[in-house]
Scaffold this motif. Structure first.
Motif, PDB file in Angstrom:
ATOM      1  N   LEU A  74       0.803  -1.222   0.000  1.00 28.99           N
ATOM      2  CA  LEU A  74       0.000   0.000   0.000  1.00 28.99           C
ATOM      3  C   LEU A  74       0.839   1.276   0.000  1.00 28.99           C
ATOM      4  CD1 LEU A  74      -2.734  -0.997   2.630  1.00 28.99           C
ATOM      5  CD2 LEU A  74      -3.075  -0.746   0.160  1.00 28.99           C
ATOM      6  N   ALA A  75       2.151   1.133   0.011  1.00 30.80           N
ATOM      7  CA  ALA A  75       3.037   2.286   0.207  1.00 30.80           C
ATOM      8  C   ALA A  75       2.839   3.393  -0.814  1.00 30.80           C
ATOM      9  CB  ALA A  75       4.495   1.820   0.197  1.00 30.80           C
ATOM     10  N   ASP A  76       2.518   3.042  -2.057  1.00 26.28           N
ATOM     11  CA  ASP A  76       2.445   4.056  -3.107  1.00 26.28           C
ATOM     12  C   ASP A  76       1.015   4.476  -3.453  1.00 26.28           C
ATOM     13  OD1 ASP A  76       1.700   1.635  -4.187  1.00 26.28           O
ATOM     14  OD2 ASP A  76       2.697   1.984  -6.117  1.00 26.28           O
ATOM     15  N   VAL A  77       0.043   4.094  -2.609  1.00 27.35           N
ATOM     16  CA  VAL A  77      -1.348   4.437  -2.911  1.00 27.35           C
ATOM     17  C   VAL A  77      -1.623   5.866  -2.468  1.00 27.35           C
ATOM     18  CG1 VAL A  77      -3.770   3.889  -2.506  1.00 27.35           C
ATOM     19  CG2 VAL A  77      -2.094   2.034  -2.696  1.00 27.35           C
ATOM     20  N   PRO A  78      -1.972   6.756  -3.393  1.00 25.91           N
ATOM     21  CA  PRO A  78      -2.210   8.157  -3.014  1.00 25.91           C
ATOM     22  C   PRO A  78      -3.443   8.298  -2.128  1.00 25.91           C
ATOM     23  CG  PRO A  78      -2.861   7.774  -5.287  1.00 25.91           C
ATOM     24  CD  PRO A  78      -2.171   6.518  -4.837  1.00 25.91           C
ATOM     25  N   GLY A  79      -3.323   9.170  -1.142  1.00 25.32           N
ATOM     26  CA  GLY A  79      -4.461   9.467  -0.287  1.00 25.32           C
ATOM     27  C   GLY A  79      -4.596   8.580   0.928  1.00 25.32           C
ATOM     28  N   LEU A  80      -3.745   7.561   1.062  1.00 22.88           N
ATOM     29  CA  LEU A  80      -3.780   6.691   2.233  1.00 22.88           C
ATOM     30  C   LEU A  80      -2.588   7.004   3.131  1.00 22.88           C
ATOM     31  CD1 LEU A  80      -4.746   3.160   0.857  1.00 22.88           C
ATOM     32  CD2 LEU A  80      -6.241   5.011   1.639  1.00 22.88           C
TER      33      LEU A  80
END
Length: 378
Positions: free
Chosen positions: A263-269
Protein backbone atom coordinates in the motif's frame (compact mmCIF):
# COMPACT_ATOMS: atom_id res chain seq x y z
CA UNK A 1 -17.44 -17.17 -7.46
CA UNK A 2 -18.27 -16.25 -3.87
CA UNK A 3 -15.17 -15.71 -1.81
CA UNK A 4 -14.91 -16.48 1.88
CA UNK A 5 -15.60 -13.59 4.26
CA UNK A 6 -12.57 -11.98 5.88
CA UNK A 7 -13.25 -10.48 9.29
CA UNK A 8 -11.28 -7.60 10.80
CA UNK A 9 -9.82 -10.00 13.35
CA UNK A 10 -9.94 -13.67 14.25
CA UNK A 11 -9.04 -15.17 17.63
CA UNK A 12 -5.81 -17.02 18.19
CA UNK A 13 -6.87 -20.63 18.78
CA UNK A 14 -4.24 -23.32 19.38
CA UNK A 15 -5.02 -26.88 18.24
CA UNK A 16 -8.02 -28.20 20.17
CA UNK A 17 -6.26 -31.41 21.11
CA UNK A 18 -3.69 -29.39 23.05
CA UNK A 19 -6.44 -27.95 25.26
CA UNK A 20 -8.00 -31.29 26.20
CA UNK A 21 -5.39 -32.21 28.87
CA UNK A 22 -6.07 -28.90 30.64
CA UNK A 23 -9.79 -29.63 30.67
CA UNK A 24 -9.14 -33.10 32.03
CA UNK A 25 -7.20 -31.62 34.94
CA UNK A 26 -10.06 -29.22 35.69
CA UNK A 27 -12.59 -32.06 35.57
CA UNK A 28 -10.43 -34.13 37.90
CA UNK A 29 -9.96 -31.30 40.41
CA UNK A 30 -13.60 -30.12 40.21
CA UNK A 31 -12.37 -26.60 40.95
CA UNK A 32 -13.87 -24.36 38.32
CA UNK A 33 -13.11 -20.95 39.83
CA UNK A 34 -12.05 -19.21 43.09
CA UNK A 35 -8.31 -18.86 42.56
CA UNK A 36 -7.63 -22.39 41.37
CA UNK A 37 -4.32 -23.81 40.16
CA UNK A 38 -4.54 -22.47 36.62
CA UNK A 39 -5.59 -19.03 37.83
CA UNK A 40 -2.55 -18.90 40.10
CA UNK A 41 -0.23 -20.27 37.40
CA UNK A 42 -1.44 -17.79 34.77
CA UNK A 43 -1.00 -14.77 37.04
CA UNK A 44 2.63 -15.72 37.62
CA UNK A 45 3.36 -16.76 34.03
CA UNK A 46 1.66 -13.75 32.47
CA UNK A 47 3.43 -11.31 34.77
CA UNK A 48 6.77 -12.90 33.88
CA UNK A 49 6.02 -12.79 30.14
CA UNK A 50 4.95 -9.15 30.26
CA UNK A 51 7.82 -8.05 32.48
CA UNK A 52 5.69 -6.83 35.40
CA UNK A 53 5.61 -7.93 39.03
CA UNK A 54 2.03 -7.63 40.27
CA UNK A 55 -0.81 -8.78 38.04
CA UNK A 56 -4.42 -9.60 38.98
CA UNK A 57 -6.57 -11.58 36.56
CA UNK A 58 -10.19 -10.62 35.93
CA UNK A 59 -13.19 -12.09 34.15
CA UNK A 60 -13.02 -9.31 31.56
CA UNK A 61 -11.33 -6.01 30.87
CA UNK A 62 -14.35 -3.82 31.59
CA UNK A 63 -14.78 -5.24 35.10
CA UNK A 64 -11.06 -4.75 35.61
CA UNK A 65 -11.32 -1.09 34.54
CA UNK A 66 -14.28 -0.49 36.86
CA UNK A 67 -12.38 -2.13 39.72
CA UNK A 68 -9.20 -0.14 39.07
CA UNK A 69 -11.13 3.10 39.54
CA UNK A 70 -12.64 1.70 42.74
CA UNK A 71 -9.24 0.64 44.02
CA UNK A 72 -7.87 4.18 43.74
CA UNK A 73 -11.01 5.76 45.26
CA UNK A 74 -11.41 8.04 42.25
CA UNK A 75 -14.15 10.67 42.52
CA UNK A 76 -15.37 13.70 40.63
CA UNK A 77 -14.04 14.36 37.12
CA UNK A 78 -11.77 12.09 35.12
CA UNK A 79 -10.09 13.32 31.94
CA UNK A 80 -10.14 10.77 29.14
CA UNK A 81 -10.29 10.36 25.37
CA UNK A 82 -13.31 10.43 23.06
CA UNK A 83 -11.38 8.21 20.62
CA UNK A 84 -11.73 4.74 22.13
CA UNK A 85 -14.09 1.82 22.57
CA UNK A 86 -17.11 2.89 24.60
CA UNK A 87 -16.18 0.68 27.59
CA UNK A 88 -13.51 3.23 28.50
CA UNK A 89 -16.16 5.81 29.31
CA UNK A 90 -18.73 3.30 30.58
CA UNK A 91 -16.33 2.34 33.39
CA UNK A 92 -16.45 5.96 34.55
CA UNK A 93 -20.23 6.19 34.51
CA UNK A 94 -20.54 2.88 36.40
CA UNK A 95 -18.43 4.49 39.13
CA UNK A 96 -20.60 7.64 39.04
CA UNK A 97 -17.67 9.66 37.76
CA UNK A 98 -17.87 12.52 35.30
CA UNK A 99 -15.91 11.94 32.08
CA UNK A 100 -14.15 14.99 30.69
CA UNK A 101 -13.20 14.31 27.07
CA UNK A 102 -10.25 16.14 25.53
CA UNK A 103 -8.67 16.00 22.11
CA UNK A 104 -6.03 13.59 20.91
CA UNK A 105 -2.65 13.92 19.24
CA UNK A 106 -3.07 13.72 15.47
CA UNK A 107 -0.05 11.45 15.05
CA UNK A 108 -0.52 8.88 17.83
CA UNK A 109 -4.33 9.16 18.26
CA UNK A 110 -3.66 9.19 22.02
CA UNK A 111 -4.56 11.87 24.58
CA UNK A 112 -2.78 15.17 23.98
CA UNK A 113 -0.99 16.02 27.28
CA UNK A 114 -1.38 19.77 26.66
CA UNK A 115 -5.14 19.36 26.16
CA UNK A 116 -5.29 17.28 29.33
CA UNK A 117 -3.61 19.98 31.40
CA UNK A 118 -5.84 22.69 29.95
CA UNK A 119 -8.97 20.75 31.00
CA UNK A 120 -8.03 20.28 34.68
CA UNK A 121 -10.41 21.88 37.19
CA UNK A 122 -10.78 21.78 40.95
CA UNK A 123 -13.01 18.72 40.46
CA UNK A 124 -10.46 16.71 38.46
CA UNK A 125 -9.07 13.73 40.36
CA UNK A 126 -7.67 11.43 37.66
CA UNK A 127 -6.56 10.97 34.05
CA UNK A 128 -7.48 7.84 32.12
CA UNK A 129 -5.58 7.65 28.80
CA UNK A 130 -5.81 4.81 26.28
CA UNK A 131 -2.84 3.28 24.45
CA UNK A 132 -4.81 3.41 21.21
CA UNK A 133 -4.13 0.47 18.86
CA UNK A 134 -1.33 -0.46 21.27
CA UNK A 135 0.66 2.69 20.40
CA UNK A 136 2.13 4.02 23.66
CA UNK A 137 0.85 7.29 25.05
CA UNK A 138 3.33 10.02 25.92
CA UNK A 139 3.71 8.45 29.36
CA UNK A 140 6.38 10.88 30.59
CA UNK A 141 4.36 13.98 29.71
CA UNK A 142 1.15 12.56 31.17
CA UNK A 143 2.92 11.53 34.37
CA UNK A 144 4.36 15.03 34.67
CA UNK A 145 0.85 16.52 34.35
CA UNK A 146 -0.52 14.09 36.93
CA UNK A 147 2.31 14.85 39.36
CA UNK A 148 1.95 18.62 39.00
CA UNK A 149 -1.73 18.49 39.86
CA UNK A 150 -1.82 15.55 42.28
CA UNK A 151 -3.94 13.36 40.00
CA UNK A 152 -4.26 9.60 39.72
CA UNK A 153 -3.20 8.11 36.38
CA UNK A 154 -4.99 4.95 35.22
CA UNK A 155 -4.15 3.54 31.80
CA UNK A 156 -6.73 1.74 29.71
CA UNK A 157 -4.16 -0.61 28.17
CA UNK A 158 -6.73 -2.90 26.56
CA UNK A 159 -4.74 -2.93 23.29
CA UNK A 160 -1.27 -2.97 24.81
CA UNK A 161 -0.43 -6.61 25.51
CA UNK A 162 3.33 -7.03 25.17
CA UNK A 163 3.93 -3.41 24.11
CA UNK A 164 7.24 -1.83 25.17
CA UNK A 165 8.11 1.75 26.07
CA UNK A 166 11.16 3.64 24.76
CA UNK A 167 13.40 1.92 27.32
CA UNK A 168 12.36 -1.53 26.10
CA UNK A 169 10.39 -2.28 29.27
CA UNK A 170 6.66 -2.99 29.51
CA UNK A 171 4.35 -0.04 28.87
CA UNK A 172 2.15 -1.54 31.58
CA UNK A 173 4.53 -0.34 34.30
CA UNK A 174 3.39 3.26 33.87
CA UNK A 175 0.77 5.14 35.84
CA UNK A 176 -0.85 4.15 39.13
CA UNK A 177 -2.57 1.18 37.45
CA UNK A 178 -2.78 -0.31 33.94
CA UNK A 179 -5.68 -2.42 32.73
CA UNK A 180 -5.43 -5.11 30.05
CA UNK A 181 -8.16 -6.76 28.03
CA UNK A 182 -7.81 -10.46 27.23
CA UNK A 183 -10.96 -10.55 25.10
CA UNK A 184 -11.23 -12.87 22.11
CA UNK A 185 -10.48 -9.99 19.72
CA UNK A 186 -7.21 -9.09 21.41
CA UNK A 187 -3.66 -10.17 20.51
CA UNK A 188 -3.60 -12.52 23.52
CA UNK A 189 -6.96 -13.88 24.61
CA UNK A 190 -8.44 -16.11 27.28
CA UNK A 191 -11.83 -16.21 25.49
CA UNK A 192 -12.97 -13.45 27.89
CA UNK A 193 -10.60 -11.90 30.40
CA UNK A 194 -8.75 -8.92 31.73
CA UNK A 195 -6.02 -7.94 34.16
CA UNK A 196 -4.88 -5.09 36.37
CA UNK A 197 -1.16 -4.39 36.72
CA UNK A 198 -0.28 -2.90 40.11
CA UNK A 199 2.90 -1.09 41.22
CA UNK A 200 3.28 -2.98 44.51
CA UNK A 201 2.11 -6.02 46.47
CA UNK A 202 -0.17 -4.05 48.80
CA UNK A 203 -2.13 -2.56 45.89
CA UNK A 204 -2.44 -5.98 44.27
CA UNK A 205 -3.76 -7.47 47.51
CA UNK A 206 -6.41 -4.73 47.76
CA UNK A 207 -7.43 -5.33 44.13
CA UNK A 208 -7.59 -9.09 44.75
CA UNK A 209 -9.98 -8.42 47.67
CA UNK A 210 -12.14 -6.17 45.47
CA UNK A 211 -12.20 -8.88 42.78
CA UNK A 212 -13.66 -11.44 45.22
CA UNK A 213 -16.51 -9.65 47.02
CA UNK A 214 -14.06 -8.08 49.49
CA UNK A 215 -13.29 -11.39 51.21
CA UNK A 216 -10.00 -11.79 53.06
CA UNK A 217 -10.90 -15.17 54.49
CA UNK A 218 -14.01 -17.28 54.99
CA UNK A 219 -15.59 -14.92 57.52
CA UNK A 220 -13.93 -11.54 56.89
CA UNK A 221 -15.03 -8.95 54.35
CA UNK A 222 -12.99 -5.74 54.26
CA UNK A 223 -14.43 -3.87 51.26
CA UNK A 224 -17.56 -3.89 49.06
CA UNK A 225 -16.08 -5.94 46.25
CA UNK A 226 -17.42 -7.44 43.07
CA UNK A 227 -17.28 -10.90 41.50
CA UNK A 228 -14.59 -10.29 38.92
CA UNK A 229 -12.72 -13.60 39.12
CA UNK A 230 -11.42 -15.44 36.07
CA UNK A 231 -12.58 -19.06 35.77
CA UNK A 232 -10.22 -22.02 35.64
CA UNK A 233 -11.19 -22.81 32.04
CA UNK A 234 -10.28 -19.30 30.91
CA UNK A 235 -7.03 -19.35 32.88
CA UNK A 236 -6.08 -22.77 31.55
CA UNK A 237 -6.66 -21.54 28.01
CA UNK A 238 -4.39 -18.61 28.80
CA UNK A 239 -1.63 -20.97 29.88
CA UNK A 240 -1.91 -22.77 26.54
CA UNK A 241 -1.99 -19.47 24.65
CA UNK A 242 1.33 -18.44 26.16
CA UNK A 243 2.95 -21.32 24.28
CA UNK A 244 1.80 -19.84 20.97
CA UNK A 245 1.85 -16.07 21.49
CA UNK A 246 5.38 -15.42 20.18
CA UNK A 247 4.58 -17.06 16.86
CA UNK A 248 1.31 -15.16 16.65
CA UNK A 249 3.03 -11.82 17.23
CA UNK A 250 5.66 -12.65 14.62
CA UNK A 251 2.97 -13.44 12.05
CA UNK A 252 1.12 -10.22 12.88
CA UNK A 253 4.32 -8.31 12.17
CA UNK A 254 4.66 -10.07 8.82
CA UNK A 255 1.09 -9.14 7.86
CA UNK A 256 1.73 -5.54 8.91
CA UNK A 257 4.89 -5.38 6.80
CA UNK A 258 3.14 -6.91 3.79
CA UNK A 259 0.34 -4.34 3.95
CA UNK A 260 2.90 -1.53 4.14
CA UNK A 261 4.80 -2.87 1.14
CA UNK A 262 1.68 -3.27 -0.99
CA UNK A 263 0.00 0.00 0.00
CA UNK A 264 3.04 2.29 0.21
CA UNK A 265 2.44 4.06 -3.11
CA UNK A 266 -1.35 4.44 -2.91
CA UNK A 267 -2.21 8.16 -3.01
CA UNK A 268 -4.46 9.47 -0.29
CA UNK A 269 -3.78 6.69 2.23
CA UNK A 270 -1.80 7.40 5.40
CA UNK A 271 -0.13 4.46 7.14
CA UNK A 272 1.21 5.38 10.57
CA UNK A 273 4.78 4.28 11.31
CA UNK A 274 5.10 1.43 13.80
CA UNK A 275 7.34 1.89 16.84
CA UNK A 276 9.72 -0.74 18.14
CA UNK A 277 7.95 -2.90 20.69
CA UNK A 278 4.60 -2.87 18.90
CA UNK A 279 2.20 -5.81 19.11
CA UNK A 280 0.64 -5.21 15.66
CA UNK A 281 -2.84 -5.48 17.11
CA UNK A 282 -4.54 -3.24 14.53
CA UNK A 283 -3.80 -1.94 11.05
CA UNK A 284 -5.36 1.54 10.90
CA UNK A 285 -5.36 3.49 7.63
CA UNK A 286 -6.44 7.11 7.18
CA UNK A 287 -8.35 7.76 3.97
CA UNK A 288 -7.59 11.31 2.84
CA UNK A 289 -8.88 13.66 0.17
CA UNK A 290 -6.44 12.40 -2.45
CA UNK A 291 -7.97 8.91 -2.38
CA UNK A 292 -10.71 8.49 -5.00
CA UNK A 293 -13.28 7.19 -2.49
CA UNK A 294 -14.42 8.53 0.84
CA UNK A 295 -13.64 6.39 3.86
CA UNK A 296 -17.25 5.19 4.06
CA UNK A 297 -17.32 4.35 0.36
CA UNK A 298 -14.14 2.30 0.72
CA UNK A 299 -15.62 0.61 3.79
CA UNK A 300 -18.72 -0.34 1.82
CA UNK A 301 -16.71 -1.49 -1.19
CA UNK A 302 -14.71 -3.84 1.02
CA UNK A 303 -17.87 -5.16 2.68
CA UNK A 304 -19.50 -5.74 -0.70
CA UNK A 305 -16.63 -8.09 -1.46
CA UNK A 306 -16.85 -9.88 1.89
CA UNK A 307 -13.98 -8.03 3.59
CA UNK A 308 -15.26 -6.81 6.94
CA UNK A 309 -12.95 -3.95 7.82
CA UNK A 310 -13.98 -1.75 10.75
CA UNK A 311 -14.11 1.97 11.38
CA UNK A 312 -12.35 1.90 14.76
CA UNK A 313 -13.24 4.28 16.40
CA UNK A 314 -16.28 5.76 14.71
CA UNK A 315 -18.39 7.40 15.92
CA UNK A 316 -16.58 9.06 18.81
CA UNK A 317 -17.76 8.13 22.30
CA UNK A 318 -19.03 11.69 22.64
CA UNK A 319 -21.47 11.05 19.78
CA UNK A 320 -22.96 7.93 21.39
CA UNK A 321 -26.15 7.56 23.45
CA UNK A 322 -25.52 8.52 27.08
CA UNK A 323 -22.69 10.91 26.20
CA UNK A 324 -24.23 12.79 23.30
CA UNK A 325 -26.84 14.34 25.59
CA UNK A 326 -24.53 15.33 28.45
CA UNK A 327 -24.80 19.14 28.83
CA UNK A 328 -21.14 19.53 29.78
CA UNK A 329 -20.03 18.00 26.46
CA UNK A 330 -21.82 20.40 24.17
CA UNK A 331 -19.16 23.10 24.21
CA UNK A 332 -16.00 21.02 23.96
CA UNK A 333 -14.68 20.50 20.41
CA UNK A 334 -12.48 17.55 19.52
CA UNK A 335 -11.40 18.51 15.99
CA UNK A 336 -8.44 16.14 15.73
CA UNK A 337 -10.37 13.17 17.11
CA UNK A 338 -13.31 13.99 14.84
CA UNK A 339 -11.09 14.16 11.78
CA UNK A 340 -9.40 10.84 12.58
CA UNK A 341 -12.75 9.17 13.27
CA UNK A 342 -14.05 10.37 9.88
CA UNK A 343 -11.02 9.01 8.00
CA UNK A 344 -9.91 5.84 9.78
CA UNK A 345 -10.48 2.30 8.61
CA UNK A 346 -8.82 -0.73 10.21
CA UNK A 347 -7.96 -3.48 7.75
CA UNK A 348 -8.01 -7.13 8.84
CA UNK A 349 -4.96 -8.37 10.72
CA UNK A 350 -4.53 -11.63 12.63
CA UNK A 351 -2.15 -14.64 12.63
CA UNK A 352 -4.29 -16.82 10.37
CA UNK A 353 -4.59 -14.16 7.68
CA UNK A 354 -2.74 -15.50 4.65
CA UNK A 355 -0.60 -13.55 2.22
CA UNK A 356 -3.23 -14.32 -0.41
CA UNK A 357 -5.91 -12.77 1.79
CA UNK A 358 -3.79 -9.65 2.24
CA UNK A 359 -3.28 -9.45 -1.52
CA UNK A 360 -7.04 -9.78 -2.05
CA UNK A 361 -7.76 -6.94 0.42
CA UNK A 362 -5.10 -4.71 -1.10
CA UNK A 363 -6.42 -5.50 -4.57
CA UNK A 364 -9.84 -4.14 -3.61
CA UNK A 365 -8.26 -0.98 -2.19
CA UNK A 366 -6.02 -0.46 -5.22
CA UNK A 367 -8.88 -1.07 -7.65
CA UNK A 368 -10.42 2.15 -6.35
CA UNK A 369 -7.35 4.04 -7.53
CA UNK A 370 -7.20 2.32 -10.89
CA UNK A 371 -10.92 2.83 -11.61
CA UNK A 372 -11.96 5.78 -9.48
CA UNK A 373 -15.55 6.81 -9.01
CA UNK A 374 -16.94 10.24 -8.15
CA UNK A 375 -17.06 10.88 -4.43
CA UNK A 376 -20.46 11.29 -2.90
CA UNK A 377 -21.24 14.55 -1.19
CA UNK A 378 -22.05 13.94 2.47
Amino acid sequence: MNKKPITVTSPLLPPLEQFIPYLEQIWASKQLTNNGQFHQQLEVALAAYLGVEHLSLFANGTTALITALQALHVQGEVITTPYSFVATAHALLWNRLTPVFVDVDEDTFNLDPAAVEAAITEHTTAIMPVHCYGRPCDVDALQAVADRHGLKLIYDAAHAFGVKDDSGASILRHGDLSVLSLHATKVFNTFEGGAIISPDAATKQHIDHLRNFGFVDEVTVVTPGINGKMSEIHAAFGMLQLQHIDGALQRRQQVDQLYRHLLADVPGLTLKVREQGSNYSYFPVLVGEAFPLSRDELYQQLRDQQVHARRYFYPLITEMGPYREMPELRERPWPRAQKIASQVICLPIYPDLSDEDVARIVGIVRSSVQAPCVKKVS
